[in-house]
Design a protein around this motif. Structure first.
Motif, PDB file in Angstrom:
ATOM      1  N   LYS B  75       0.805  -1.224   0.000  1.00  0.00           N
ATOM      2  CA  LYS B  75       0.000   0.000   0.000  1.00  0.00           C
ATOM      3  C   LYS B  75       0.836   1.270   0.000  1.00  0.00           C
ATOM      4  N   THR B  76       1.994   1.230   0.608  1.00  0.00           N
ATOM      5  CA  THR B  76       2.812   2.452   0.620  1.00  0.00           C
ATOM      6  C   THR B  76       4.018   2.301  -0.305  1.00  0.00           C
ATOM      7  N   GLY B  77       4.742   1.206  -0.122  1.00  0.00           N
ATOM      8  CA  GLY B  77       5.983   1.023  -0.880  1.00  0.00           C
ATOM      9  C   GLY B  77       5.761   1.026  -2.367  1.00  0.00           C
ATOM     10  N   ALA B  78       4.722   0.353  -2.825  1.00  0.00           N
ATOM     11  CA  ALA B  78       4.503   0.254  -4.269  1.00  0.00           C
ATOM     12  C   ALA B  78       3.651   1.410  -4.788  1.00  0.00           C
ATOM     13  N   LEU B  79       2.504   1.581  -4.173  1.00  0.00           N
ATOM     14  CA  LEU B  79       1.561   2.548  -4.736  1.00  0.00           C
ATOM     15  C   LEU B  79       2.039   3.993  -4.594  1.00  0.00           C
ATOM     16  N   LEU B  80       2.735   4.260  -3.485  1.00  0.00           N
ATOM     17  CA  LEU B  80       3.180   5.636  -3.289  1.00  0.00           C
ATOM     18  C   LEU B  80       4.600   5.871  -3.806  1.00  0.00           C
ATOM     19  N   SER B  81       5.158   4.847  -4.454  1.00  0.00           N
ATOM     20  CA  SER B  81       6.537   5.029  -4.931  1.00  0.00           C
ATOM     21  C   SER B  81       6.606   6.085  -6.030  1.00  0.00           C
ATOM     22  N   LEU B  82       5.468   6.444  -6.572  1.00  0.00           N
ATOM     23  CA  LEU B  82       5.457   7.484  -7.607  1.00  0.00           C
ATOM     24  C   LEU B  82       5.414   8.896  -7.020  1.00  0.00           C
ATOM     25  N   PHE B 154       9.765  -1.907  11.561  1.00  0.00           N
ATOM     26  CA  PHE B 154       9.926  -0.441  11.477  1.00  0.00           C
ATOM     27  C   PHE B 154      11.277  -0.047  10.883  1.00  0.00           C
ATOM     28  N   TYR B 155      12.299  -0.821  11.264  1.00  0.00           N
ATOM     29  CA  TYR B 155      13.624  -0.536  10.724  1.00  0.00           C
ATOM     30  C   TYR B 155      13.637  -0.768   9.204  1.00  0.00           C
ATOM     31  N   GLY B 156      12.936  -1.816   8.802  1.00  0.00           N
ATOM     32  CA  GLY B 156      12.820  -2.099   7.364  1.00  0.00           C
ATOM     33  C   GLY B 156      12.069  -1.004   6.631  1.00  0.00           C
ATOM     34  N   TYR B 157      11.020  -0.491   7.276  1.00  0.00           N
ATOM     35  CA  TYR B 157      10.261   0.604   6.642  1.00  0.00           C
ATOM     36  C   TYR B 157      11.152   1.842   6.475  1.00  0.00           C
ATOM     37  N   PHE B 158      12.020   2.029   7.498  1.00  0.00           N
ATOM     38  CA  PHE B 158      12.926   3.173   7.421  1.00  0.00           C
ATOM     39  C   PHE B 158      13.809   3.047   6.178  1.00  0.00           C
ATOM     40  N   TRP B 159      14.311   1.835   5.931  1.00  0.00           N
ATOM     41  CA  TRP B 159      15.150   1.618   4.748  1.00  0.00           C
ATOM     42  C   TRP B 159      14.341   1.738   3.457  1.00  0.00           C
ATOM     43  N   MET B 160      13.083   1.348   3.537  1.00  0.00           N
ATOM     44  CA  MET B 160      12.214   1.539   2.366  1.00  0.00           C
ATOM     45  C   MET B 160      12.121   3.044   2.039  1.00  0.00           C
ATOM     46  N   CYS B 161      12.021   3.853   3.103  1.00  0.00           N
ATOM     47  CA  CYS B 161      11.938   5.301   2.888  1.00  0.00           C
ATOM     48  C   CYS B 161      13.265   5.852   2.371  1.00  0.00           C
ATOM     49  N   ILE B 162      14.374   5.282   2.843  1.00  0.00           N
ATOM     50  CA  ILE B 162      15.681   5.716   2.325  1.00  0.00           C
ATOM     51  C   ILE B 162      15.773   5.366   0.837  1.00  0.00           C
ATOM     52  N   ASN B 163      15.292   4.166   0.488  1.00  0.00           N
ATOM     53  CA  ASN B 163      15.285   3.768  -0.923  1.00  0.00           C
ATOM     54  C   ASN B 163      14.417   4.739  -1.750  1.00  0.00           C
ATOM     55  N   TRP B 164      13.277   5.083  -1.186  1.00  0.00           N
ATOM     56  CA  TRP B 164      12.385   6.096  -1.775  1.00  0.00           C
ATOM     57  C   TRP B 164      13.137   7.387  -2.034  1.00  0.00           C
ATOM     58  N   PHE B 165      13.811   7.831  -0.970  1.00  0.00           N
ATOM     59  CA  PHE B 165      14.529   9.104  -1.013  1.00  0.00           C
ATOM     60  C   PHE B 165      15.614   9.080  -2.092  1.00  0.00           C
ATOM     61  N   LEU B 166      16.413   8.009  -2.098  1.00  0.00           N
ATOM     62  CA  LEU B 166      17.508   7.934  -3.083  1.00  0.00           C
ATOM     63  C   LEU B 166      16.956   7.887  -4.508  1.00  0.00           C
ATOM     64  N   LEU B 167      15.850   7.156  -4.670  1.00  0.00           N
ATOM     65  CA  LEU B 167      15.213   7.096  -5.985  1.00  0.00           C
ATOM     66  C   LEU B 167      14.742   8.500  -6.401  1.00  0.00           C
ATOM     67  N   ALA B 168      14.104   9.188  -5.463  1.00  0.00           N
ATOM     68  CA  ALA B 168      13.570  10.526  -5.777  1.00  0.00           C
ATOM     69  C   ALA B 168      14.700  11.505  -6.078  1.00  0.00           C
ATOM     70  N   PHE B 218      19.234   0.676 -16.365  1.00  0.00           N
ATOM     71  CA  PHE B 218      19.292   2.120 -16.613  1.00  0.00           C
ATOM     72  C   PHE B 218      18.017   2.863 -16.193  1.00  0.00           C
ATOM     73  N   ASN B 219      17.027   2.125 -15.744  1.00  0.00           N
ATOM     74  CA  ASN B 219      15.810   2.771 -15.263  1.00  0.00           C
ATOM     75  C   ASN B 219      15.911   2.964 -13.745  1.00  0.00           C
ATOM     76  N   PRO B 220      15.882   4.198 -13.251  1.00  0.00           N
ATOM     77  CA  PRO B 220      16.046   4.416 -11.808  1.00  0.00           C
ATOM     78  C   PRO B 220      15.032   3.634 -10.964  1.00  0.00           C
ATOM     79  N   PHE B 221      13.821   3.463 -11.483  1.00  0.00           N
ATOM     80  CA  PHE B 221      12.796   2.734 -10.706  1.00  0.00           C
ATOM     81  C   PHE B 221      13.205   1.286 -10.443  1.00  0.00           C
ATOM     82  N   SER B 222      14.096   0.749 -11.288  1.00  0.00           N
ATOM     83  CA  SER B 222      14.543  -0.633 -11.087  1.00  0.00           C
ATOM     84  C   SER B 222      15.391  -0.781  -9.837  1.00  0.00           C
ATOM     85  N   HIS B 223      15.888   0.342  -9.341  1.00  0.00           N
ATOM     86  CA  HIS B 223      16.740   0.291  -8.151  1.00  0.00           C
ATOM     87  C   HIS B 223      15.938   0.584  -6.887  1.00  0.00           C
ATOM     88  N   TYR B 224      14.643   0.441  -7.035  1.00  0.00           N
ATOM     89  CA  TYR B 224      13.746   0.615  -5.885  1.00  0.00           C
ATOM     90  C   TYR B 224      13.162  -0.745  -5.556  1.00  0.00           C
TER      91      TYR B 224
END
Lengths: 298, 265
Positions: B75-82, B154-168, B218-224
């Motif tokens: 619900k958050t990691g995939a759908l809000l990744s945009l 929660f720690y995993g979610y934090f890393w998910m957000c870091i992945n989000w951040f780096l992707l963005a 070469f697609n940045p989204f692939s690194h998420y």
């Protein structure tokens, strides 16, 4: 090191991809003078100014401002120059004071500089958000922004654009005072009266080519004369001398501009046997038109 | 610092709106964890058996994850990744394109400041905005779950957000570089957003097609990879380096091209 010439351009120009722009301008602006840069819209005034300021890179030639290279030393030039763009835009969400404060912070100025004094004279509203200001009031803020750090050189693109006549007069007075303080002013305009009122010298640009640079008094004397002549013979029967252009006819009086040798004009006048005659330096407008309107001449 | 402060001040309302909207959405999603998860679980699981592995992972249906973690990822990691890349794109378009289009570039460039300083201060400001959004998103997930008395990685979610951040940041930097060539703000935003959304769906299509990671490199989204982040509490080093490299390379291009840019009226 003091430089006699504040601006030195040598074959300086910027051509856009469509071939328009400014071609190989040679120009020197002396320290302590007001230089008027005249030309109609699209002639290349703004392009030349933007190239001097580093917004555009010169495609030909070289230029020095305050002894500094226009390309290599642009940062140092901007420290010492006050610039007013042709269509000044500032941050809408800030007040006039906010915009000026931002610029002053970047310039490393702690105090208000000449802000208070100049704002009072221009009656500028500093405390309203820029988005709510009229064009004239925005112009005042932009002028303050260009002058507040007391620059050695002012480069002003249409400085009185959008201002009411009183404010225009104040700006002209301020520019003359700046000159008296040893500052140099380079101002573009299409307002001939304005340039005539304040400038020491003028440059005229046409289709991207600088066609004339001279002192205003010389330019007016140089070639064009304003002739009013009252005749006994019907005006229609008069053969005008080459280089003349009829400005106005009323009854027996003929008003014309004449470009050419004075001796030829005198010869022609002697054949006309005028009842009354006035020969004067023309208004700058007529000089200006002579550069643009050559094909109209008879 | 002056330019950075000015940039942050200019964007404070936008950041506030985005943060509040993002947090509200995530809080609602996280706080609805049990209700929705029990209702949709059966359907999702039934379909997931036929899904390609890449899509399973993207939708939070990867094996080995708890139901809560799967739900949060889906619900958050995939759908809000945009949303973060879209915000990054809007910020990037505002740096050069909007300033040139509106004319405020003249105001800045007439000041004694280097173009590279303007660009770097804007880039740092963009990163801080994205970091604020990522951190508050993580906070919203934690708060939402805790409000329901649930616990997750929660720690995993934090890393998910870091992945989000780096992707963005990578997408923002790429768009920053691209925006140097675009002088019209409204069409620039449309073009850049279309590219970002396009890249997202290309990556999704490639995941569905189960193409290998190398083919999507070469697609940045692939690194998420939120599933990896949640399960392992980290990111693959290759993804971190690739996203950082994309960001740095794009920033270098943006600075160089902005330095050479002709600012026409």
């Amino acid at each position: 090191m003091a430089h006699a010439n504040v601006i030195e351009l040598h074959r300086f120009g910027h051509l856009y991809r469509n071939g328009r722009g400014v071609r190989e301008v040679d120009l020197e602006v002396r320290k302590g003078e007001i230089f008027g840069f005249l030309g109609p819209n699209g002639a290349g005034k703004t392009t030349l100014i933007r190239t001097m300021m580093g917004f555009l890179r010169p495609t030909t030639g070289s230029g020095k401002i305050l002894g500094l290279d226009v390309v290599k030393d642009n940062l140092d030039i901007r420290k010492r120059v006050g610039y007013l763009p042709g269509e000044p835009v500032m941050y809408d969400w800030l007040t006039g004071r906010g915009n000026i404060s931002l610029a002053m912070e970047v310039r490393g100025l702690k105090n208000g500089g000449r802000l208070r004094e100049l704002a009072e004279r221009l009656e500028a509203d500093l405390d309203r958000k820029v988005k709510s200001l009229s064009k004239g009031n925005r112009q005042k803020i932009a002028l303050l922004n260009a002058m507040v750090h007391d620059p050695e050189l002012l480069i002003l693109d249409e400085p009185t654009s959008g201002l009411d006549p009183l404010a225009q007069e104040t700006v002209r007075a301020i520019l003359v005072e700046e000159k008296a303080r040893g500052k140099t002013v380079f101002m573009s305009s299409h307002d001939l009266y304005e340039v005539e009122a304040v400038a020491d010298r003028v440059g005229i640009i046409r289709d991207g080519v600088l066609v004339a640079v001279d002192e205003i008094s010389n330019l007016k004397k140089q070639r064009v004369k304003y002739v009013s002549i009252e005749l006994r013979t019907p005006i229609e029967e008069i053969q005008l001398p080459p280089g003349s252009r009829v400005l106005r006819k009323d009854r027996a009086k003929l008003h014309l501009s004449y470009t050419g040798e004075v001796a030829v004009l005198l010869d022609w006048l002697s054949t006309c046997k005028p009842v009354d005659l006035t020969v004067a330096d023309p208004p700058l407008e007529e000089v200006f038109r002579s550069f643009y309107d050559q094909e109209v001449r008879s | 610092m002056i330019l950075l402060a000015q940039y942050l001040k200019a964007n404070r309302i936008g950041l506030l709106v985005w943060t509040l909207a993002h947090m509200t959405l995530i809080l609602m999603v996280a706080a609805s964890a049990t209700a929705i998860e029990t209702q949709t679980d059966y359907l999702f699981r039934a379909f997931s058996e036929w899904m390609p592995r890449g899509l399973q992972s993207f939708l939070g249906l990867a094996p080995g994850m708890s139901k809560i973690d799967s739900y949060i990822q889906a619900k958050t990691g995939a759908l809000l990744s945009l949303t973060l890349p879209i915000y990054a794109t809007l910020l990037a378009a505002g740096v050069v394109t909007r300033e040139v289009d509106s004319g405020t570039a003249d105001f800045l460039l007439a000041l004694p400041t280097r173009r590279r300083d303007i660009m770097l201060s804007r880039w740092v400001g963009m990163c801080l905005n994205l970091a604020a959004l990522a951190v508050t998103s993580w906070g919203a997930v934690v708060l939402g779950l805790k409000a329901k008395g649930l616990t997750g990685s929660f720690y995993g979610y934090f890393w998910m957000c870091i992945n989000w951040f780096l992707l963005a940041v990578a997408i923002g930097s790429i768009n920053l570089a691209a925006s140097v060539w675009i002088d019209d703000y409204s069409s620039g935003v449309r073009i850049l957003l279309a590219v970002v959304v396009g890249l997202f769906f290309v990556d999704l299509g490639m995941r569905i097609a189960d193409l290998p990671y190398a083919a999507r490199f070469f697609n940045p989204f692939s690194h998420y990879d939120p599933a990896y982040a949640i399960k392992n509490g980290g990111m693959p080093a290759g993804s971190v380096l690739t996203l950082l490299f994309m960001s740095a390379a794009s920033l270098i291009v943006a600075v160089k091209k902005f330095d050479e840019k002709q600012i026409e009226t």
